[in-house]
Design a protein around this motif. Sequence first.
Motif, PDB file in Angstrom:
ATOM      1  N   ASP A 145       0.811  -1.222   0.000  1.00 23.59           N
ATOM      2  CA  ASP A 145       0.000   0.000   0.000  1.00 23.59           C
ATOM      3  C   ASP A 145       0.846   1.275   0.000  1.00 23.59           C
ATOM      4  OD1 ASP A 145      -2.104  -1.714   0.065  1.00 23.59           O
ATOM      5  OD2 ASP A 145      -2.701  -1.282   2.128  1.00 23.59           O
ATOM      6  N   GLU A 146       1.960   1.252   0.699  1.00 20.52           N
ATOM      7  CA  GLU A 146       2.795   2.462   0.757  1.00 20.52           C
ATOM      8  C   GLU A 146       3.467   2.782  -0.577  1.00 20.52           C
ATOM      9  OE1 GLU A 146       5.297  -0.945   2.422  1.00 20.52           O
ATOM     10  OE2 GLU A 146       3.272  -0.203   2.785  1.00 20.52           O
ATOM     11  N   ARG A 147       3.338   1.907  -1.558  1.00 18.75           N
ATOM     12  CA  ARG A 147       3.930   2.134  -2.890  1.00 18.75           C
ATOM     13  C   ARG A 147       2.900   2.663  -3.909  1.00 18.75           C
ATOM     14  NH1 ARG A 147       9.390   1.575  -2.054  1.00 18.75           N
ATOM     15  NH2 ARG A 147       9.788  -0.328  -0.890  1.00 18.75           N
ATOM     16  N   ASP A 156      -3.868  10.020  -3.201  1.00 15.54           N
ATOM     17  CA  ASP A 156      -4.956   9.177  -2.712  1.00 15.54           C
ATOM     18  C   ASP A 156      -4.681   7.717  -3.088  1.00 15.54           C
ATOM     19  OD1 ASP A 156      -6.178   8.449  -5.345  1.00 15.54           O
ATOM     20  OD2 ASP A 156      -6.475  10.615  -5.443  1.00 15.54           O
ATOM     21  N   ILE A 157      -5.423   6.823  -2.479  1.00 19.36           N
ATOM     22  CA  ILE A 157      -5.255   5.400  -2.783  1.00 19.36           C
ATOM     23  C   ILE A 157      -6.584   4.784  -3.238  1.00 19.36           C
ATOM     24  CG2 ILE A 157      -3.218   5.033  -1.336  1.00 19.36           C
ATOM     25  CD1 ILE A 157      -5.048   3.919   0.842  1.00 19.36           C
ATOM     26  N   THR A 176      -9.775   6.357 -12.650  1.00 21.40           N
ATOM     27  CA  THR A 176      -9.981   6.115 -11.231  1.00 21.40           C
ATOM     28  C   THR A 176     -11.461   5.839 -11.022  1.00 21.40           C
ATOM     29  OG1 THR A 176      -8.174   7.606 -10.681  1.00 21.40           O
ATOM     30  CG2 THR A 176      -9.697   7.052  -8.902  1.00 21.40           C
ATOM     31  N   GLY A 177     -11.759   4.721 -10.382  1.00 19.47           N
ATOM     32  CA  GLY A 177     -13.143   4.318 -10.176  1.00 19.47           C
ATOM     33  C   GLY A 177     -13.612   3.446 -11.322  1.00 19.47           C
TER      34      GLY A 177
END
Length: 192
Positions: A145-147, A156-157, A176-177
């Motif tokens: 996740d940190e990448r 944002d993630i 996105t989405g």
Amino acid sequence: MTISRSSPLDGRRRGRRWLGYAVIIFIALAGAARFLMLRAFDSGPLQPALTTISRLPVTLPDGHPALLGDTIKPGVPTVITLWASWCGPCRSEAPKIAELRRRFSSDTLNLVYLNVRDAAASREDLASYMAKYGMAPDGYAVLADERIAALTNASDIYIPRTLIFDRSGKAVAKITGYKPFALDRIKGLVTS
């Protein structure tokens, strides 16, 4: 001489008619805006080029560490999709992504499925998810996740997120989405 007077009832009818027209126009405009939004790629800065992100560490399905570049064949357009097994929009998007694999072989399209934000899922859970939605395991990996920010060039993630690169590795679009019409447009980017 006859003078015609309109009654207050006629004025109310005209007012209601115009209100009805306004509602119909508003609904039509809102529908057109939604259609265009679902069809559009994201605006704003694109993700870094493949040469930059290819050095990101990932974990392969067998649990071995690798680099993202190890899953990407050079000189071929690339689509990277970020997803999680618990994500509803990701489940909606999965058949569209699987359709890309059915339409384009691994020789003509790199399709990388990056599982993110899904720490609780076991390898079996992830394999079941991919089989259920027809996602080929050839490009599957897990990204920490940190990448995500280094991969997407975004703070944002949000997922699902789909990144599209041309055959030279240059970023050409991102989604996105879950945007089904934008996903349909990927085919055109890949073939051009």
